[in-house]
Design a protein around this motif. Structure first.
Motif, mmCIF file in Angstrom:
data_model
loop_
_atom_site.group_PDB
_atom_site.id
_atom_site.type_symbol
_atom_site.label_atom_id
_atom_site.label_comp_id
_atom_site.label_asym_id
_atom_site.label_seq_id
_atom_site.Cartn_x
_atom_site.Cartn_y
_atom_site.Cartn_z
ATOM 1 N N SER A 1 0.834 -1.199 0.000
ATOM 2 C CA SER A 1 0.000 0.000 0.000
ATOM 3 C C SER A 1 0.871 1.253 0.000
ATOM 4 O O SER A 1 0.584 2.231 -0.707
ATOM 5 C CB SER A 1 -0.916 -0.002 1.230
ATOM 6 O OG SER A 1 -1.685 1.178 1.276
ATOM 7 N N ALA A 2 1.971 1.208 0.765
ATOM 8 C CA ALA A 2 2.901 2.340 0.774
ATOM 9 C C ALA A 2 3.549 2.517 -0.596
ATOM 10 O O ALA A 2 3.723 3.644 -1.080
ATOM 11 C CB ALA A 2 3.971 2.118 1.844
ATOM 12 N N ALA A 3 3.902 1.395 -1.239
ATOM 13 C CA ALA A 3 4.499 1.456 -2.581
ATOM 14 C C ALA A 3 3.498 1.993 -3.600
ATOM 15 O O ALA A 3 3.851 2.778 -4.491
ATOM 16 C CB ALA A 3 4.975 0.063 -2.987
ATOM 17 N N LEU A 4 2.238 1.590 -3.468
ATOM 18 C CA LEU A 4 1.193 2.049 -4.395
ATOM 19 C C LEU A 4 0.955 3.545 -4.245
ATOM 20 O O LEU A 4 0.839 4.272 -5.242
ATOM 21 C CB LEU A 4 -0.096 1.271 -4.138
ATOM 22 C CG LEU A 4 -1.320 1.685 -4.963
ATOM 23 C CD1 LEU A 4 -1.044 1.528 -6.458
ATOM 24 C CD2 LEU A 4 -2.546 0.876 -4.552
ATOM 25 N N ASN A 5 0.890 4.010 -3.005
ATOM 26 C CA ASN A 5 0.678 5.441 -2.773
ATOM 27 C C ASN A 5 1.802 6.279 -3.373
ATOM 28 O O ASN A 5 1.562 7.344 -3.969
ATOM 29 C CB ASN A 5 0.558 5.720 -1.275
ATOM 30 C CG ASN A 5 -0.727 5.169 -0.676
ATOM 31 O OD1 ASN A 5 -1.714 4.979 -1.393
ATOM 32 N ND2 ASN A 5 -0.727 4.906 0.624
ATOM 33 N N LYS A 6 3.042 5.784 -3.238
ATOM 34 C CA LYS A 6 4.194 6.490 -3.797
ATOM 35 C C LYS A 6 4.101 6.538 -5.322
ATOM 36 O O LYS A 6 4.358 7.578 -5.940
ATOM 37 C CB LYS A 6 5.484 5.777 -3.377
ATOM 38 C CG LYS A 6 6.762 6.354 -3.965
ATOM 39 C CD LYS A 6 7.183 7.625 -3.269
ATOM 40 C CE LYS A 6 8.565 8.062 -3.732
ATOM 41 N NZ LYS A 6 9.035 9.271 -3.037
ATOM 42 N N ALA A 7 3.719 5.418 -5.928
ATOM 43 C CA ALA A 7 3.603 5.361 -7.390
ATOM 44 C C ALA A 7 2.508 6.290 -7.885
ATOM 45 O O ALA A 7 2.663 6.960 -8.912
ATOM 46 C CB ALA A 7 3.328 3.924 -7.821
ATOM 47 N N GLN A 8 1.399 6.338 -7.165
ATOM 48 C CA GLN A 8 0.289 7.206 -7.576
ATOM 49 C C GLN A 8 0.661 8.675 -7.438
ATOM 50 O O GLN A 8 0.257 9.507 -8.261
ATOM 51 C CB GLN A 8 -0.949 6.883 -6.737
ATOM 52 C CG GLN A 8 -1.565 5.530 -7.060
ATOM 53 C CD GLN A 8 -2.679 5.134 -6.109
ATOM 54 O OE1 GLN A 8 -2.712 5.585 -4.952
ATOM 55 N NE2 GLN A 8 -3.590 4.279 -6.560
ATOM 56 N N GLU A 9 1.433 8.996 -6.414
ATOM 57 C CA GLU A 9 1.857 10.390 -6.210
ATOM 58 C C GLU A 9 2.820 10.841 -7.300
ATOM 59 O O GLU A 9 2.676 11.918 -7.884
ATOM 60 C CB GLU A 9 2.513 10.533 -4.836
ATOM 61 C CG GLU A 9 1.567 10.409 -3.665
ATOM 62 C CD GLU A 9 2.299 10.415 -2.339
ATOM 63 O OE1 GLU A 9 3.539 10.649 -2.345
ATOM 64 O OE2 GLU A 9 1.663 10.169 -1.290
ATOM 65 N N GLU A 10 3.854 10.011 -7.559
ATOM 66 C CA GLU A 10 4.875 10.364 -8.553
ATOM 67 C C GLU A 10 4.360 10.148 -9.974
ATOM 68 O O GLU A 10 4.679 10.928 -10.884
ATOM 69 C CB GLU A 10 6.133 9.530 -8.326
ATOM 70 C CG GLU A 10 6.782 9.708 -6.966
ATOM 71 C CD GLU A 10 7.427 11.068 -6.811
ATOM 72 O OE1 GLU A 10 7.769 11.687 -7.841
ATOM 73 O OE2 GLU A 10 7.577 11.522 -5.656
ATOM 74 N N ASN A 11 3.611 9.064 -10.166
ATOM 75 C CA ASN A 11 3.006 8.709 -11.454
ATOM 76 C C ASN A 11 4.020 8.722 -12.600
ATOM 77 O O ASN A 11 3.788 9.288 -13.667
ATOM 78 C CB ASN A 11 1.838 9.645 -11.785
ATOM 79 C CG ASN A 11 0.927 9.041 -12.857
ATOM 80 O OD1 ASN A 11 0.818 7.822 -12.969
ATOM 81 N ND2 ASN A 11 0.283 9.906 -13.625
ATOM 82 N N THR A 12 5.162 8.059 -12.381
ATOM 83 C CA THR A 12 6.154 7.872 -13.439
ATOM 84 C C THR A 12 6.284 6.378 -13.715
ATOM 85 O O THR A 12 5.985 5.547 -12.851
ATOM 86 C CB THR A 12 7.528 8.432 -13.024
ATOM 87 O OG1 THR A 12 8.022 7.689 -11.899
ATOM 88 C CG2 THR A 12 7.429 9.911 -12.658
#
Length: 382
Positions: free
Chosen positions: A192-203
């Motif tokens: 979930s922490a990894a997903l949130n980071k990916a959604q924030e950066e969206n790269t």
């Protein structure tokens, strides 16, 4: 060392048989025979064979250092480069100082025992700490492999090191491998922490880290196997594991075959991961120049080990859970299946272990339900 004219030709050039006579490592008469086409080519071949025979060390004179050079040259085409380099480094650092200039044929059991006694008291050349038992055993194994190869290649008649057993601690029983892993609940917090980071950066790269850890947990794949994974390796709901990437060798990434024969395997993808991969590919298809030969995690180039480790620390901290090693995601996969009573042979197949014993020795204690069942059977006896 004659050259004989033979019947036949190729591309308009006469066929010749080149014969070089020599004495092998054990004093036996031998001859090497090769075919060449053209007089000049035959003479060139004869000169090359004579040089090879002359330069090949004989059993009476070859030293441990010379044997190591020959071993490294021969094994680079047969064994993973990282494995060859590890053995080479261990021998250079902890063997050659004592035995490097010794003739292999003259190495005796007492000499090996004396060498072993010295290694027992050595310190690690990197950090200055005493060598661990495990590392001393690895040094012994590297030397044993070198000398066994020398026997196979007829440089020496036998390996006297085998009479001097490997290092061991007489006061301790062999320890079970220590493993760390995430429970399902901990893994969900981490991802979930990894997903949130990916959604924030969206790269594309950030999404790659999220997918990397999902594959590690759901598939139990080794880090190098995930690095090497291409979209072409994902077919009809299965992942075909047939390559690996090592980022620790000089000169850049090395793509090789998997660790062992059994490491090449085909594993069905569970539905949660399949959805993650399908969404990930849709994102990648918008990337300029995308094709199915892109790495699943990284694209044109695999993600870097150092950044993956940094993300591992970051996601664990964000999720407020313990940090585990990248390799421990593989343990997490196996531990989950073991706790659910999945057959040990299937776990071994999924992990790509060459022997079921390796899997059993690592994960056998994680079968509590089998223990409970066994106790229930015995409880019925009265």
């Amino acid at each position: 060392m004659p050259i004989y004219k033979e019947n036949g030709s190729k591309d308009g050039k006469q066929k010749y048989r080149v014969v070089v006579n020599y004495t092998d490592n054990f004093g036996k008469y031998q001859k090497a025979t090769r075919i060449a086409y053209g007089k000049a080519e035959a003479k060139e071949l004869e000169a090359r064979l004579e040089f090879e025979v002359k330069e090949t060390p004989t059993v009476s004179g070859i030293t441990v250092k010379q044997l190591l050079d020959l071993y490294v040259s021969a094994k680079k085409g047969e064994v993973k480069e990282s494995t060859v380099n590890k053995n080479k480094t261990r021998i250079e650092q902890y063997v050659l100082g004592k035995l490097g200039d010794k003739r292999v044929k003259k190495l005796t059991v007492p000499m090996f025992q004396e060498w072993k006694n010295e290694v027992d008291n050595m310190n690690n050349q990197k950090n200055g700490n005493p060598l661990s038992l495990r590392y001393k055993q690895n040094i012994y194994s590297a030397l044993r492999s070198l000398l066994n190869w020398g026997v196979e290649m007829d440089y020496i008649p036998k390996n006297n090191l085998l009479k001097v057993k490997n290092f061991k601690d007489p006061n301790e029983f062999p320890e079970k491998p220590k493993i760390d892993f995430y429970t399902v609940e901990e893994y969900k917090l981490f991802l979930s922490a990894a997903l949130n980071k990916a959604q924030e950066e969206n790269t594309h790269k950030e999404w790659g880290y999220y997918v990397f850890f999902a594959i590690a947990f759901y598939m139990g794949m080794r880090k190098g196997e995930i690095h090497a994974l291409k979209w072409t390796d994902i077919k009809d709901g299965y992942i075909h594991i047939n390559r690996s990437i090592n980022q620790k060798e000089k000169g850049g990434d090395r793509e090789t075959r998997p660790k062992s024969y059994s490491s090449a395997r085909i594993i069905q993808i569970p539905f949660p991961l399949l959805k993650i991969l399908q969404d990930h590919k849709k994102r990648y298809m918008t990337y300029p120049g995308f094709n199915d030969n892109f790495r699943v995690c990284g694209g044109a180039k695999p993600l870097r080990d150092t950044t993956i480790e940094n993300r591992n620390k970051e996601f664990a901290k964000t999720a407020a859970i313990k940090k585990i090693r990248i390799h421990d995601f593989r343990h997490s996969h196996a531990s989950l299946l073991a706790n659910e009573g999945i057959n040990i042979q299937e776990i071994a197949r999924r992990l790509g272990h060459a022997k079921v014993e390796e899997t059993w020795n690592t994960y056998s204690h994680l079968y509590p339900r089998e223990e409970e069942r066994a106790t229930k059977v015995l409880n019925k006896i009265s």
